[in-house]
Design an enzyme around this catalytic site. Structure first.
Site, PDB file in Angstrom:
ATOM      1  N   ILE A 155       0.629  -1.091   0.266  1.00  0.00           N
ATOM      2  CA  ILE A 155      -0.012  -0.041  -0.169  1.00  0.00           C
ATOM      3  C   ILE A 155       0.749   1.485  -0.188  1.00  0.00           C
ATOM      4  O   ILE A 155       0.597   2.551  -1.251  1.00  0.00           O
ATOM      5  CB  ILE A 155      -0.947   0.142   1.522  1.00  0.00           C
ATOM      6  CG1 ILE A 155      -1.668  -0.945   1.333  1.00  0.00           C
ATOM      7  CG2 ILE A 155      -1.516   1.756   1.061  1.00  0.00           C
ATOM      8  CD1 ILE A 155      -2.709  -1.489   2.588  1.00  0.00           C
ATOM      9  N   THR A 232      -4.459   4.647   7.902  1.00  0.00           N
ATOM     10  CA  THR A 232      -4.768   4.236   7.524  1.00  0.00           C
ATOM     11  C   THR A 232      -4.946   2.491   8.109  1.00  0.00           C
ATOM     12  O   THR A 232      -5.036   1.688   7.294  1.00  0.00           O
ATOM     13  CB  THR A 232      -5.463   3.688   6.050  1.00  0.00           C
ATOM     14  OG1 THR A 232      -4.230   4.039   5.164  1.00  0.00           O
ATOM     15  CG2 THR A 232      -6.497   5.729   4.860  1.00  0.00           C
ATOM     16  N   ARG A 234      -3.692   0.626  11.159  1.00  0.00           N
ATOM     17  CA  ARG A 234      -4.329   0.152  12.333  1.00  0.00           C
ATOM     18  C   ARG A 234      -3.973   1.251  13.648  1.00  0.00           C
ATOM     19  O   ARG A 234      -2.823   1.887  13.345  1.00  0.00           O
ATOM     20  CB  ARG A 234      -3.832  -1.086  12.515  1.00  0.00           C
ATOM     21  CG  ARG A 234      -3.395  -2.551  12.266  1.00  0.00           C
ATOM     22  CD  ARG A 234      -4.943  -2.578  11.913  1.00  0.00           C
ATOM     23  NE  ARG A 234      -5.168  -3.868  11.422  1.00  0.00           N
ATOM     24  CZ  ARG A 234      -5.633  -4.441   9.717  1.00  0.00           C
ATOM     25  NH1 ARG A 234      -6.319  -3.218   9.300  1.00  0.00           N
ATOM     26  NH2 ARG A 234      -5.985  -5.146   8.878  1.00  0.00           N
ATOM     27  N   ASP A 258      -8.223   5.872   9.330  1.00  0.00           N
ATOM     28  CA  ASP A 258      -9.493   5.554   8.858  1.00  0.00           C
ATOM     29  C   ASP A 258      -9.898   4.512  10.146  1.00  0.00           C
ATOM     30  O   ASP A 258     -10.227   3.498   9.624  1.00  0.00           O
ATOM     31  CB  ASP A 258      -9.762   4.736   7.009  1.00  0.00           C
ATOM     32  CG  ASP A 258     -10.648   4.381   7.235  1.00  0.00           C
ATOM     33  OD1 ASP A 258     -11.402   4.502   6.510  1.00  0.00           O
ATOM     34  OD2 ASP A 258     -10.411   2.941   6.005  1.00  0.00           O
ATOM     35  N   GLU A 263     -11.771   1.113  17.883  1.00  0.00           N
ATOM     36  CA  GLU A 263     -12.713   0.688  16.298  1.00  0.00           C
ATOM     37  C   GLU A 263     -13.433  -0.427  17.189  1.00  0.00           C
ATOM     38  O   GLU A 263     -15.107  -0.553  16.449  1.00  0.00           O
ATOM     39  CB  GLU A 263     -11.969   0.882  15.296  1.00  0.00           C
ATOM     40  CG  GLU A 263     -10.891  -0.783  14.556  1.00  0.00           C
ATOM     41  CD  GLU A 263     -10.442  -0.218  13.267  1.00  0.00           C
ATOM     42  OE1 GLU A 263     -10.370   0.535  13.196  1.00  0.00           O
ATOM     43  OE2 GLU A 263     -11.475  -1.098  12.331  1.00  0.00           O
ATOM     44  N   HIS A 295     -12.852   2.664   9.074  1.00  0.00           N
ATOM     45  CA  HIS A 295     -12.432   1.667   7.805  1.00  0.00           C
ATOM     46  C   HIS A 295     -13.113   1.295   7.171  1.00  0.00           C
ATOM     47  O   HIS A 295     -13.434   0.331   7.131  1.00  0.00           O
ATOM     48  CB  HIS A 295     -12.249   0.160   9.500  1.00  0.00           C
ATOM     49  CG  HIS A 295     -10.990  -0.646   9.158  1.00  0.00           C
ATOM     50  ND1 HIS A 295     -10.594  -1.164  10.031  1.00  0.00           N
ATOM     51  CD2 HIS A 295     -10.755  -0.951   7.996  1.00  0.00           C
ATOM     52  CE1 HIS A 295      -9.727  -1.775   9.853  1.00  0.00           C
ATOM     53  NE2 HIS A 295      -9.426  -1.992   8.471  1.00  0.00           N
TER      54      HIS A 295
HETATM   55  P1  NAI Z   1       3.272  -4.772   3.232  1.00  0.00           P
HETATM   56  O1  NAI Z   1       3.622  -5.750   4.239  1.00  0.00           O
HETATM   57  O2  NAI Z   1       2.236  -5.091   1.933  1.00  0.00           O
HETATM   58  O3  NAI Z   1       3.731  -3.630   4.041  1.00  0.00           O
HETATM   59  C1  NAI Z   1       4.243  -2.867   5.366  1.00  0.00           C
HETATM   60  C2  NAI Z   1       5.373  -2.633   4.988  1.00  0.00           C
HETATM   61  O4  NAI Z   1       5.456  -2.638   6.798  1.00  0.00           O
HETATM   62  C3  NAI Z   1       6.746  -3.835   5.232  1.00  0.00           C
HETATM   63  O5  NAI Z   1       7.475  -3.045   4.324  1.00  0.00           O
HETATM   64  C4  NAI Z   1       7.170  -3.703   5.938  1.00  0.00           C
HETATM   65  O6  NAI Z   1       9.085  -4.053   6.354  1.00  0.00           O
HETATM   66  C5  NAI Z   1       6.594  -2.073   6.637  1.00  0.00           C
HETATM   67  N1  NAI Z   1       7.002  -1.892   8.292  1.00  0.00           N
HETATM   68  C6  NAI Z   1       7.448  -2.915   8.868  1.00  0.00           C
HETATM   69  N2  NAI Z   1       7.715  -2.689  10.240  1.00  0.00           N
HETATM   70  C7  NAI Z   1       7.895  -1.096  10.856  1.00  0.00           C
HETATM   71  C8  NAI Z   1       8.544   0.103  10.820  1.00  0.00           C
HETATM   72  N3  NAI Z   1       8.820   0.144  12.061  1.00  0.00           N
HETATM   73  N4  NAI Z   1       8.245   1.244  10.258  1.00  0.00           N
HETATM   74  C9  NAI Z   1       8.772   1.255   9.199  1.00  0.00           C
HETATM   75  N5  NAI Z   1       8.606   0.013   7.762  1.00  0.00           N
HETATM   76  C10 NAI Z   1       7.496  -0.704   8.742  1.00  0.00           C
HETATM   77  O7  NAI Z   1       1.392  -4.417   4.090  1.00  0.00           O
HETATM   78  P2  NAI Z   1       0.654  -3.234   3.337  1.00  0.00           P
HETATM   79  O8  NAI Z   1      -0.194  -4.566   2.767  1.00  0.00           O
HETATM   80  O9  NAI Z   1       0.729  -2.458   2.529  1.00  0.00           O
HETATM   81  O10 NAI Z   1      -0.740  -3.004   4.694  1.00  0.00           O
HETATM   82  C11 NAI Z   1      -0.143  -2.006   4.862  1.00  0.00           C
HETATM   83  C12 NAI Z   1      -1.398  -1.832   6.467  1.00  0.00           C
HETATM   84  O11 NAI Z   1      -2.414  -1.152   5.825  1.00  0.00           O
HETATM   85  C13 NAI Z   1      -1.242  -2.268   6.931  1.00  0.00           C
HETATM   86  O12 NAI Z   1      -0.925  -2.189   8.498  1.00  0.00           O
HETATM   87  C14 NAI Z   1      -2.651  -3.088   7.273  1.00  0.00           C
HETATM   88  O13 NAI Z   1      -3.531  -3.604   8.025  1.00  0.00           O
HETATM   89  C15 NAI Z   1      -2.958  -2.264   6.389  1.00  0.00           C
HETATM   90  N6  NAI Z   1      -4.443  -2.326   5.493  1.00  0.00           N
HETATM   91  C16 NAI Z   1      -5.350  -1.016   6.006  1.00  0.00           C
HETATM   92  C17 NAI Z   1      -6.933  -1.470   5.480  1.00  0.00           C
HETATM   93  C18 NAI Z   1      -8.248  -0.740   5.414  1.00  0.00           C
HETATM   94  O14 NAI Z   1      -9.240  -0.946   4.777  1.00  0.00           O
HETATM   95  N7  NAI Z   1      -8.048   0.662   6.301  1.00  0.00           N
HETATM   96  C19 NAI Z   1      -7.547  -2.504   4.009  1.00  0.00           C
HETATM   97  C20 NAI Z   1      -5.757  -3.433   4.525  1.00  0.00           C
HETATM   98  C21 NAI Z   1      -4.918  -3.462   5.192  1.00  0.00           C
END
Ligand code: NAI
Length: 335
Positions: A155, A232, A234, A258, A263, A295
């Site tokens: 994302i 957006t 958690r 979001d 929540e 969300h």
């Molecule tokens: P992803 O796993 O592809 O990317 C997450 C990135 O965060 C990784 O590159 C990881 O190395 C990095 N990361 C981990 N710890 C870190 C730190 N301390 N500092 C900086 N970067 C760090 O995950 P994705 O799919 O991009 O999702 C990102 C977030 O979006 C997740 O928290 C997910 O739960 C949330 N999400 C929210 C949705 C919504 O409806 N609002 C829907 C889908 C996901």
């Protein structure tokens, strides 16, 4: 497989029934959240399917195992709401949807940026009341501004690309840098540098014990005066009380959420006829420069279809019917 789906809404039924034409599982839709009080509904179901605010703690996992559940199917990428050690200990497989539409969330995050900047939420209300005054609606050009992206996975990378498309300078922070975002001129920096330089900060990292309250009072005090903060990912990434102080002092110029720490007591339900008991959340809603959505980042047609398809595909793969099982292993989480 007989699957009990918890926290389901009419739109879940639609997307799952469509996707199930390919899989032929026996789906039972339950509206309540999965909690210790509702877990008895899952008795006798080999598969149990949950969403982000279902409560899959140790107590629930043991009750599921006692009732014959063998696979927990998460309709989400995140798994912070699941007691994985308990599931592992009771032999319950946990599967998730690693990616459904990163575009949906990244585009929603940029929607929050555009709305907050140009005050579209306020303009909409004003014009409908016949008020065409512009005072209070002043925004800034995104072009040339510095956007800090924390977490450059699926994302975050798309969000960074969209920001670059607006002519923003992109700074990024991630323990595992990706080459992809360097291609459009982004630069990786330390967190403090990102806080100190960014006009807009967007959180796109997972919630873990290490990232809980990443945005606390110290972080806020290191940010640029008037910064825009977007979350957006958690709710637990942000210490809401610290952010409220930041809004009151003006350090935080605008806030787009979001997700929210507490929540699960609020989101996905129509509470318009009740009094909100969460005073911290209620305080957030009093700020004109705060925009909260419930969300809905994931909520696009494409994402719902992908969530349903991958979830049912996980069940099919678990039964040995082919395809990939997107399992969440304890080892991978600890690594
Ligand atoms: P992803 O796993 O592809 O990317 C997450 C990135 O965060 C990784 O590159 C990881 O190395 C990095 N990361 C981990 N710890 C870190 C730190 N301390 N500092 C900086 N970067 C760090 O995950 P994705 O799919 O991009 O999702 C990102 C977030 O979006 C997740 O928290 C997910 O739960 C949330 N999400 C929210 C949705 C919504 O409806 N609002 C829907 C889908 C996901």
């Amino acid at each position: 497989m007989r699957i009990a789906l918890f926290s389901t809404k009419p739109y879940d039924r639609t997307s799952f029934e469509e996707a199930n034409e390919e899989h032929g599982h026996e789906l039972h839709f339950f509206e309540p959240r999965l909690t210790p009080d509702t877990v008895q509904l899952a008795r006798g179901f080999e598969g149990v399917c949950v969403f982000v605010n279902d409560q899959v703690d140790g107590e629930v996992v043991h009750a599921l195992a006692d009732g014959g559940t063998r696979i927990l199917l998460l309709r989400s990428a995140g798994f912070n709401h699941v007691e994985l050690e308990a599931a592992d200990g009771r032999g319950i497989t946990v599967a998730r949807v690693p990616a459904y539409s990163p575009h949906a969330v990244a585009e929603h995050a940029m929607g929050l940026v555009l709305t907050l900047n140009r005050k579209l939420h306020r303009a909409y209300a004003r014009v409908r009341e016949g008020n065409f005054a512009l005072d209070g609606l002043l925004g800034f050009d995104l072009n040339g501004k510095t956007v800090g992206v924390i977490g450059t996975g699926r994302i975050g990378t798309i969000f960074a690309r969209i920001a670059a498309g607006f002519g923003c300078r992109v700074l990024a922070h991630d323990p595992y840098p990706s080459d992809e975002i360097l291609e459009f001129g982004a630069r990786y920096v330390e967190l403090d540098d990102l806080f100190g330089q960014a006009d807009i900060i967007a959180l796109h990292l997972p919630l873990t014990p290490n990232t809980h309250h990443l945005i606390d009072g110290d972080a806020v005090s290191g940010m640029k005066e008037g910064v825009m903060l977007i979350n957006t990912s958690r709710g637990g990434l942000v210490d809401t009380r610290a952010v409220i102080e930041g809004l009151k002092s003006g350090r935080i110029g605008s806030l787009g959420l979001d997700v929210y720490e507490e929540e699960e007591k609020l989101f996905f339900e129509d509470l318009s006829g009740t009094v909100i008991q969460d005073d911290v959340f209620a305080r957030l809603l009093t700020f004109p420069n705060v925009l909260v959505t419930g969300h809905q980042g994931f909520f696009t047609r494409e994402a719902l279809a992908a969530i349903a398809g991958t979830t049912l595909g996980n069940a099919t793969a678990f039964e040995g019917g082919g395809g990939e099982l997107h399992g969440v292993t304890l080892e991978a989480v600890k690594a």
